[in-house]
Design an enzyme around this catalytic site. Structure first.
Site, short mmCIF file in Angstrom:
data_model
loop_
_atom_site.label_atom_id
_atom_site.label_comp_id
_atom_site.label_asym_id
_atom_site.label_seq_id
_atom_site.Cartn_x
_atom_site.Cartn_y
_atom_site.Cartn_z
N GLU A 5 1.02 12.14 1.44
CA GLU A 5 1.33 11.66 3.04
C GLU A 5 2.72 11.52 3.25
O GLU A 5 3.22 10.88 3.96
CB GLU A 5 0.45 10.40 3.31
CG GLU A 5 1.01 9.14 2.45
CD GLU A 5 0.96 7.89 3.29
OE1 GLU A 5 -0.25 7.58 3.63
OE2 GLU A 5 1.71 7.19 3.31
N HIS A 38 -10.53 4.98 -5.74
CA HIS A 38 -9.35 4.84 -5.29
C HIS A 38 -8.80 3.35 -5.42
O HIS A 38 -9.71 2.58 -5.19
CB HIS A 38 -9.25 5.34 -3.85
CG HIS A 38 -8.06 4.93 -3.32
ND1 HIS A 38 -6.81 5.46 -3.64
CD2 HIS A 38 -7.94 4.36 -2.06
CE1 HIS A 38 -5.93 5.06 -2.83
NE2 HIS A 38 -6.39 4.29 -1.82
N CYS A 62 -4.59 8.83 1.39
CA CYS A 62 -4.63 8.57 0.05
C CYS A 62 -5.48 9.74 -0.54
O CYS A 62 -5.54 9.69 -1.74
CB CYS A 62 -5.03 7.36 -0.32
SG CYS A 62 -3.84 6.16 0.27
#
Lengths: 348, 132
Positions: free
Chosen positions: A80, A234, A112
């Site tokens: 990103e 994550h 992400c």
């Protein structure tokens, strides 16, 4: 057999502690550390960006794969924080590594989860028979607005995975994705810092998608949590992945090797996949590893890996995550941090 | 403003991959490549990848840099001898400046070297980090 034939990570050596950031904003460091289970985060050097981090990670992946870079037919970088708004990161990387010019290159973006997206595309090209080797990379140098909660965690790092079908280190047994339109975190064109929905980033976003993908892949494969040696989720902070894993039935022991966030922060597109890299460093032949990424916006990609006999010989062909993140650390003051992150404007 | 893009593109093999030219007659390595060998005047070369490790021969600390590098000041620039004998000038990064010492081992890495203003290209190339 199709899977990972080489993997590698890179985390910059600069760090800033949560205490130092808290001190700047008149907050209590201990309260924040207890709240997010993050103690310090990596900071990119002034000459580091998504491209240089991706190159460093990819070099380590090539060391483990032990293949001629010219054999790689696809390179995909998810981030990103691509340095250019228009011009691919991947083209710089392939020329730096001596890949191509006969190579397919694309940059991806999905908050992400862009790194696992790149891995998924690389894997799919091998599975379809279109390519013999393809590389998926996730890397970021993410920014949190000064004073914002994200400033305590937004960090820098990345990992690269070369997919192939010969000398596989970790077979990919299954993949599963879970996606919906959920505006939990975003950055509009031209804006320097992202915005987020505070508590809306939790249950309706992170947990809905991570648990959705986790449950989905367990159902698809018929596997139970106890069938896995390691599980990686994550890591926007330290708490979320532990809670998600516990909800799915995983123990902290299964999650700990890939739970890399407390000492490097959230490396965004490099987060879950760097956790995977750390888990591969610790794995023995035959171990099953679950990885579930999350990208705001929102979606999760889940992968089930099973390591092969070749994993042990490859682990020390490049620096392990632990070696890389403990050998050299240079701590910054908040003043140095804002200089390193380009938050100071000079006159032309 | 004269664009740096053509020159930057031309130098990618050297700046990004450390490619040198090895004389096919005497074996001398030219970096960057030359048309004529500086040792034996031969004109045929093979392209080689230089060693990525070497030794710090000397260095200096820059306190008053060119404007492009002002945010990085102070920083180190040194002469490195790679393990194949090639010497090059490079920035030495990721090190507290008081830890620099002649004779230390280095590894060449890929980093952002400079930006062409606020709107121009990003120029990448080699730098050195200490390995011991």
């Amino acid at each position: 057999m199709i899977g990972i034939v080489g993997y590698g990570s890179y985390v910059p050596c600069y760090r800033i502690t949560v205490d130092e950031i808290a001190r700047q904003w008149g907050k209590k460091g201990d309260d924040i550390k207890n709240g997010i289970l993050v103690y310090e985060k990596s900071v990119p050097g002034m000459d580091e960006d998504t491209i240089t981090i991706a190159v460093a990670a990819a070099k380590n992946a090539l060391k483990r794969a032990q293949i001629d870079p010219q054999k790689i037919e696809g390179v995909y970088i998810g981030s990103e924080s691509h340095p250019y708004a228009v011009k691919p990161s991947g083209t710089v990387l392939v020329d730096a590594l001596g890949i191509g010019p006969e190579v397919h290159v694309a940059d991806y973006e999905f908050a992400c989860k862009a790194g696992s997206e790149a891995m998924y595309v690389a894997f799919s090209h091998i599975k379809s028979g279109e390519m013999n080797y393809a590389m998926g990379i996730g890397a970021d140098t993410s920014q949190g607005a000064p004073g914002d909660a994200l400033e305590f965690t937004a960090s820098a790092g990345g990992s690269a995975f070369i997919m192939g079908k010969e000398n596989v280190l970790a077979e990919i047994l299954a993949t599963y994705s879970y996606t919906s339109d959920t505006a939990d975190f975003w950055r509009r064109e031209g804006r320097m810092y992202p915005m987020h929905g505070s508590r809306f980033t939790g249950e309706p976003a992170y947990f809905k998608h991570v648990l959705g993908a986790g449950r989905g892949i367990l159902k698809k494969t018929g596997l139970e949590p106890e069938d896995f040696k390691y599980a990686v989720f994550h890591m926007p902070n330290g708490k979320f992945p532990l809670k998600a894993g516990k909800t799915l039935g995983f123990t902290k022991k299964q999650m700990e090797p890939g739970w890399v966030v407390p000492w490097i922060g959230n490396t965004y597109s490099g987060s879950s996949i760097t956790g995977l890299s750390a888990a591969l460093d610790a794995a023995a032949p035959g171990d099953k590893i679950l990885m579930v990424s999350f990208g705001s916006g929102a979606g999760s990609d889940a992968f089930v890996f099973q390591t092969t006999e070749a994993i042990e010989a490859a682990q020390h062909l490049a620096p392990t995550f632990k070696e890389m993140t403990t050998k050299k650390r240079i701590y910054l003051t908040y003043g140095e941090y804002v200089r390193y992150r380009g938050k100071i404007q000079l006159n032309d | 403003m004269k664009s740096i893009v053509p020159r930057y593109t031309r130098e990618i093999p050297q700046r990004a991959r450390l490619e040198g030219a090895k004389c096919l007659k005497c074996g001398h390595i030219e970096f960057p490549p030359r048309l004529v060998c500086s040792k034996c005047r031969h004109r045929e070369f093979e392209t080689i990848s230089l060693q990525k490790t070497g030794t710090l021969l000397t260095y200096t600390i820059i306190y008053t840099p060119a404007e492009t590098f002002s945010m990085q000041s102070p920083f180190a620039v040194g002469i490195v001898e790679l393990d194949d004998g090639v010497r090059l000038t490079t920035q030495i990064v990721d090190v507290p400046l008081d830890e620099l010492k002649i004779g230390k081992r280095v590894e060449m890495i890929f980093r952002l070297v400079q930006k062409e203003g606020h709107a121009g290209i990003l120029e990448y190339g080699y730098k050195a980090v200490l390995t011991n």
